[in-house]
Design an enzyme around this catalytic site. Structure first.
Site, PDB file in Angstrom:
ATOM      1  N   SER A  32       0.801  -1.229   0.000  1.00 39.55           N
ATOM      2  CA  SER A  32       0.000   0.000   0.000  1.00 39.55           C
ATOM      3  C   SER A  32       0.833   1.277   0.000  1.00 39.55           C
ATOM      4  O   SER A  32       0.497   2.225  -0.721  1.00 39.55           O
ATOM      5  CB  SER A  32      -0.962   0.002   1.194  1.00 39.55           C
ATOM      6  OG  SER A  32      -1.947  -0.996   1.041  1.00 39.55           O
TER       7      SER A  32
ATOM      8  N   THR B  68      -5.400  -3.140   8.042  1.00 39.72           N
ATOM      9  CA  THR B  68      -5.274  -4.506   7.555  1.00 39.72           C
ATOM     10  C   THR B  68      -5.241  -5.460   8.750  1.00 39.72           C
ATOM     11  O   THR B  68      -5.440  -5.035   9.900  1.00 39.72           O
ATOM     12  CB  THR B  68      -4.029  -4.650   6.647  1.00 39.72           C
ATOM     13  OG1 THR B  68      -4.051  -5.945   6.041  1.00 39.72           O
ATOM     14  CG2 THR B  68      -2.745  -4.435   7.404  1.00 39.72           C
TER      15      THR B  68
ATOM     16  N   ASN C 218     -11.706  -1.246   6.604  1.00 39.97           N
ATOM     17  CA  ASN C 218     -10.348  -1.195   6.047  1.00 39.97           C
ATOM     18  C   ASN C 218      -9.897   0.229   5.725  1.00 39.97           C
ATOM     19  O   ASN C 218      -8.765   0.438   5.308  1.00 39.97           O
ATOM     20  CB  ASN C 218     -10.220  -2.091   4.807  1.00 39.97           C
ATOM     21  CG  ASN C 218     -10.856  -1.489   3.568  1.00 39.97           C
ATOM     22  OD1 ASN C 218     -11.700  -0.588   3.645  1.00 39.97           O
ATOM     23  ND2 ASN C 218     -10.465  -1.987   2.410  1.00 39.97           N
TER      24      ASN C 218
ATOM     25  N   ILE D 234      -9.448 -14.051  -5.749  1.00 40.19           N
ATOM     26  CA  ILE D 234      -9.026 -12.792  -5.124  1.00 40.19           C
ATOM     27  C   ILE D 234      -7.581 -12.838  -4.632  1.00 40.19           C
ATOM     28  O   ILE D 234      -7.038 -11.840  -4.193  1.00 40.19           O
ATOM     29  CB  ILE D 234      -9.965 -12.367  -3.978  1.00 40.19           C
ATOM     30  CG1 ILE D 234      -9.883 -13.339  -2.796  1.00 40.19           C
ATOM     31  CG2 ILE D 234     -11.393 -12.232  -4.484  1.00 40.19           C
ATOM     32  CD1 ILE D 234     -10.586 -12.813  -1.553  1.00 40.19           C
TER      33      ILE D 234
ATOM     34  N   LYS E 233      -9.192  -5.263  11.455  1.00 41.81           N
ATOM     35  CA  LYS E 233     -10.334  -4.774  10.687  1.00 41.81           C
ATOM     36  C   LYS E 233     -11.643  -4.771  11.477  1.00 41.81           C
ATOM     37  O   LYS E 233     -12.499  -3.912  11.254  1.00 41.81           O
ATOM     38  CB  LYS E 233     -10.507  -5.589   9.402  1.00 41.81           C
ATOM     39  CG  LYS E 233      -9.430  -5.326   8.368  1.00 41.81           C
ATOM     40  CD  LYS E 233      -9.758  -6.036   7.051  1.00 41.81           C
ATOM     41  CE  LYS E 233      -8.759  -5.690   5.980  1.00 41.81           C
ATOM     42  NZ  LYS E 233      -9.139  -6.257   4.666  1.00 41.81           N
TER      43      LYS E 233
END
Length: 280
Positions: free
Chosen positions: A17, A62, A87, A217, A66
């Site tokens: 991120s 994360t 999130n 995913i 959460k």
């Protein structure tokens, strides 16, 4: 004054991120930065207070925080409430903390970026019954997809999740395997196939029909065994890279009002992970 944003988690060193958000910040000429913050579970309350007191303008959340972070927020949006997980945190002008969950919407955006409305109007199968399955199923329903069928190794968990998703139904794995050709969109949401997790596939892909969009995913590896087997049967593929990018982009948009370039970022992260774009 320079704004700053963060991602909190335990562990946090592996997070992609910061690189993603810093590039979006630079591309949009914003006077800001984004940093990773390692927060142990027992320190979460102090961390939230410190982030607010030190002027953080917003942060991502994360694992494993959460759900636990909800108790320290002033309000959460419907998606976060449905998932019982947050999130993204925004610090509003009045100083209150607003939590949201962009995971499910991130998946829908990644799907539509690659395949448009191809999967609308057809049947959807979601494999798994955890938090990811909940968020994705709810977001798909809200976006007009379905009917949605859920399947899981433990059928009772899929049945329970169906009570939270309007017009959804649950079937056993064996039944789902026999009906695979009926689905326009199949989404794998479990950890099966992820690096360092359980190897294999969540179900037998033998009856996947040519032209079905099959999503996993997971984005490490970029192409799981399940996606590889689906590809052999003529399926169109979607891995988890786009979902990761779009959930981050939705957070960035909430904080800055700017919608960043997601296609280019998906390309770069795919290349970083050793693959080649396009995502299929």
């Amino acid at each position: 004054m320079k704004k700053w944003y963060a991602v909190i988690g335990d562990p946090i060193s592996q997070s992609m991120s910061p690189k993603m958000h810093d590039e979006w910040i630079e591309n949009n000429s914003l006077h800001a930065t984004y940093i990773p913050v390692h927060v142990k579970e027992e320190n979460l309350a102090d961390a939230v207070a410190s982030l607010k007191n030190l002027g953080c303008s917003g942060w991502n959340v994360t694992v494993p925080h959460k759900t636990a972070i909800i108790q320290y927020l002033d309000e959460i949006d419907p998606f976060a409430k449905q998932m019982n997980a947050v999130n993204t945190v925004e610090v509003l002008p009045n100083g209150s903390l607003h939590g949201s969950n962009t995971d499910g919407q991130g998946f829908v955006r990644s799907l539509e970026e690659l395949y448009g409305a191809r999967c609308k109007g057809g049947e959807v199968l979601v494999i798994g019954a955890g938090g990811a399955a909940r968020g994705i199923s709810y977001a798909l329903h809200e976006a007009g997809y379905g009917p949605i069928t859920l399947t899981n190794r433990t059928l009772e968990k899929a049945q329970q999740l169906c009570t939270e998703i309007p017009n959804a139904k649950a079937v056993a794995i064996a039944e789902a395997e026999n009906l695979l050709s009926a689905y326009n969109l199949i989404i794998q949401t479990t950890s099966v196939g992820m690096n360092f997790a359980r190897k294999g596939m969540p179900l037998n892909p033998e009856k996947i029909a040519k032209g079905t969009v099959v999503a996993d995913i997971i984005y490490n590896p970029l192409k799981t065994e399940f996606l590889s087997e689906a590809e052999k049967r003529g399926a169109l593929l979607l891995n988890g890279t786009g979902m990761f990018v779009h959930q981050g982009a939705l957070a960035f948009e909430k904080w800055t009002g700017i919608r960043p370039n997601t296609e280019e970022m998906t390309r770069k992260i795919t290349e970083t992970l050793g693959g080649t774009y396009v995502n299929r």
